[in-house]
Enzyme design. Structure first.
Site, PDB file in Angstrom:
ATOM      1  N   ARG A 204      83.933  -1.004  -6.572  1.00 31.95           N
ATOM      2  CA  ARG A 204      84.975  -0.259  -7.288  1.00 31.95           C
ATOM      3  C   ARG A 204      86.277  -1.031  -7.389  1.00 31.95           C
ATOM      4  O   ARG A 204      86.921  -0.995  -8.429  1.00 31.95           O
ATOM      5  CB  ARG A 204      85.169   1.131  -6.692  1.00 31.95           C
ATOM      6  CG  ARG A 204      86.067   1.253  -5.531  1.00 31.95           C
ATOM      7  CD  ARG A 204      85.561   2.290  -4.583  1.00 31.95           C
ATOM      8  NE  ARG A 204      84.283   1.920  -4.047  1.00 31.95           N
ATOM      9  CZ  ARG A 204      83.141   2.551  -4.307  1.00 31.95           C
ATOM     10  NH1 ARG A 204      83.129   3.583  -5.072  1.00 31.95           N
ATOM     11  NH2 ARG A 204      82.029   2.125  -3.777  1.00 31.95           N
ATOM     12  N   THR A 205      86.679  -1.721  -6.361  1.00 28.24           N
ATOM     13  CA  THR A 205      87.995  -2.354  -6.444  1.00 28.24           C
ATOM     14  C   THR A 205      87.989  -3.459  -7.503  1.00 28.24           C
ATOM     15  O   THR A 205      88.886  -3.540  -8.327  1.00 28.24           O
ATOM     16  CB  THR A 205      88.422  -2.900  -5.067  1.00 28.24           C
ATOM     17  OG1 THR A 205      88.409  -1.824  -4.141  1.00 28.24           O
ATOM     18  CG2 THR A 205      89.817  -3.484  -5.118  1.00 28.24           C
TER      19      THR A 205
ATOM     20  N   LYS B 282      81.057 -24.780  -0.683  1.00 30.19           N
ATOM     21  CA  LYS B 282      81.096 -26.234  -0.460  1.00 30.19           C
ATOM     22  C   LYS B 282      82.190 -26.592   0.531  1.00 30.19           C
ATOM     23  O   LYS B 282      82.395 -27.775   0.825  1.00 30.19           O
ATOM     24  CB  LYS B 282      81.374 -26.962  -1.779  1.00 30.19           C
ATOM     25  CG  LYS B 282      80.358 -26.771  -2.850  1.00 30.19           C
ATOM     26  CD  LYS B 282      80.773 -27.607  -4.074  1.00 30.19           C
ATOM     27  CE  LYS B 282      79.912 -27.320  -5.275  1.00 30.19           C
ATOM     28  NZ  LYS B 282      80.508 -27.877  -6.494  1.00 30.19           N
TER      29      LYS B 282
ATOM     30  N   ARG C 123      90.057 -10.540  -2.807  1.00 31.03           N
ATOM     31  CA  ARG C 123      89.586  -9.887  -1.580  1.00 31.03           C
ATOM     32  C   ARG C 123      88.921 -10.928  -0.705  1.00 31.03           C
ATOM     33  O   ARG C 123      88.157 -11.778  -1.189  1.00 31.03           O
ATOM     34  CB  ARG C 123      88.580  -8.791  -1.906  1.00 31.03           C
ATOM     35  CG  ARG C 123      87.898  -8.258  -0.658  1.00 31.03           C
ATOM     36  CD  ARG C 123      87.107  -7.024  -0.910  1.00 31.03           C
ATOM     37  NE  ARG C 123      87.986  -5.888  -1.173  1.00 31.03           N
ATOM     38  CZ  ARG C 123      87.562  -4.631  -1.247  1.00 31.03           C
ATOM     39  NH1 ARG C 123      86.287  -4.365  -1.105  1.00 31.03           N
ATOM     40  NH2 ARG C 123      88.412  -3.654  -1.482  1.00 31.03           N
TER      41      ARG C 123
ATOM     42  N   HIS D   6      95.367  -3.148   2.356  1.00 33.16           N
ATOM     43  CA  HIS D   6      94.698  -2.900   1.079  1.00 33.16           C
ATOM     44  C   HIS D   6      95.693  -2.153   0.194  1.00 33.16           C
ATOM     45  O   HIS D   6      95.536  -0.971  -0.087  1.00 33.16           O
ATOM     46  CB  HIS D   6      93.438  -2.067   1.334  1.00 33.16           C
ATOM     47  CG  HIS D   6      92.484  -1.988   0.183  1.00 33.16           C
ATOM     48  ND1 HIS D   6      92.793  -2.431  -1.096  1.00 33.16           N
ATOM     49  CD2 HIS D   6      91.215  -1.515   0.117  1.00 33.16           C
ATOM     50  CE1 HIS D   6      91.748  -2.221  -1.876  1.00 33.16           C
ATOM     51  NE2 HIS D   6      90.791  -1.668  -1.172  1.00 33.16           N
TER      52      HIS D   6
HETATM   53  C1  NCD Z   1      87.756   0.449   1.048  1.00 35.00           C
HETATM   54  C2  NCD Z   1      87.919  -0.981   1.534  1.00 35.00           C
HETATM   55  O1  NCD Z   1      87.363  -1.895   0.923  1.00 35.00           O
HETATM   56  O2  NCD Z   1      88.624  -1.147   2.510  1.00 35.00           O
HETATM   57  N1  NCD Z   1      87.072   0.524  -0.153  1.00 35.00           N
HETATM   58  C3  NCD Z   1      87.759   0.407  -1.314  1.00 35.00           C
HETATM   59  O3  NCD Z   1      88.402  -0.566  -1.587  1.00 35.00           O
HETATM   60  N2  NCD Z   1      87.752   1.466  -2.122  1.00 35.00           N
HETATM   61  C4  NCD Z   1      87.184   1.340   2.057  1.00 35.00           C
HETATM   62  C5  NCD Z   1      85.889   0.965   2.700  1.00 35.00           C
HETATM   63  O4  NCD Z   1      85.275  -0.052   2.387  1.00 35.00           O
HETATM   64  O5  NCD Z   1      85.471   1.749   3.569  1.00 35.00           O
END
Ligand code: NCD
Length: 307
Positions: free
Chosen positions: A52-53, A81, A102, A130
């Site tokens: 989703r992100t 690498k 990420r 986050h």
């Molecule tokens: C969260 C994360 O990645 O920290 N998810 C997200 O970005 N919606 C929460 C999770 O992974 O539990």
């Protein structure tokens, strides 16, 4: 001037409010923004799984009329690498106008930001921060509850490793009149540095409990979280703790009529699907709000970078 967002504290309260106002305007007038990022490119660099992100960032950029360069699998990138995050950030700066990244290591987004010549948005660095999930969370609370003032916010589950919880507490603690109920097993309690930095200096009232049932009647907001399997050192501990809390209709019956239930998703077992039909369940609205807040943030950072 180029500016990155690594931690939610990189944005002032006025800026958070401004981002929410822009998101509201985007929701009301999407066509006005359809060409705002024409000929601009967002690079999504995801060194850790995400659906989703990453897709939320990409959908956000498309809805602003921009384009996307996507790295979805660290194993097939030059990281495998041995390329450093610093070099990757410099290289991608030659291709794109803004990066969303990420990474499983805490601090990786900061390293990228220090080496990129374009803005970097932290889309999650290990158990640390986050910030864009927090933007989604803030807009959801403001839309559903009208304001932050006077809210009792319950945070439940993995408060130790859950980066969304850490970022949300950092953000909400800057609004007056918030109080917290921290609901977790002993082993997954909120790290003391979060309490020492965000909660205690402001004298914010908080309680800690292991019982979701006891907490339910007092809450305006319940923020459920997944036990963060990938951050555990041994499987046994994870298996013992993973089903500590399961929100089901019986527990929902203990909550107020105007409660809102949130979850950053993905959920595993923490919320039974029967709760989805309850009008107090807001986690899918949260997903949509996340896209609008990412649009708002991308716009702001690209505008600042151009000025
Ligand atoms: C969260 C994360 O990645 O920290 N998810 C997200 O970005 N919606 C929460 C999770 O992974 O539990």
């Amino acid at each position: 001037m180029k500016r990155s967002v690594i931690d939610i504290l990189d944005l002032s309260v006025d800026e958070l409010n401004g981002l929410m106002d822009t998101a509201e305007d985007i929701i009301a007038n999407p066509d006005d923004y359809a060409d705002s990022c024409r000929r601009k490119k967002l690079a999504t660099l995801f060194f850790e799984p995400s659906t989703r992100t990453r897709m939320s960032f990409e959908a956000a950029m498309y809805e602003l009329g921009g384009n996307v360069l996507s790295m979805t699998d660290a194993a097939s990138s030059s990281a495998s690498k041995g390329e450093s995050v610093a070099d990757t950030a410099r290289v991608i700066s030659c291709y794109a106008d803004i990066i969303a990244m990420r990474h499983p290591k805490e601090g990786a987004a900061l390293v990228a930001a220090n080496n990129a010549t374009i803005p970097v948005i932290n889309a999650g660095d290990g158990g640390h921060c986050h910030p864009t999930q927090t933007l989604a969370d803030l807009l959801t609370i403001r839309r559903e509850k009208g304001s932050f003032s006077g809210l009792t916010v319950g945070l439940c589950g993995d408060l130790k490793f859950g980066r969304t919880v850490h970022s949300l507490i950092n953000a909400l603690s800057r609004y007056d009149g918030v109080r917290y109920v921290l609901i977790s097993p002993e082993e997954l309690k909120l790290p003391s540095y979060v309490k020492e930095e965000a909660i205690k200096p402001r004298g914010i009232p908080y309680e800690q409990t292991e019982s979701l049932e006891d907490a339910m009647p007092s809450l305006d907001v319940l923020y459920m979280t997944r036990v963060q399997k990938e951050r555990f050192f041994n499987e046994e501990d994870y298996l013992r703790l993973k089903d500590s809390y399961i929100l089901d209709p019986a527990k929902m019956a203990l909550g107020r009529q105007d409660l809102i239930v949130m979850h950053p998703l993905p959920r595993v077992n923490e919320i039974s699907v029967a709760v989805d039909r309850d009008p107090r369940a807001c986690y899918f609205k949260q997903v949509l709000n996340g896209k609008y807040m990412r649009m708002s943030l991308i716009l702001k950072l690209l505008e600042e970078a151009a000025s």
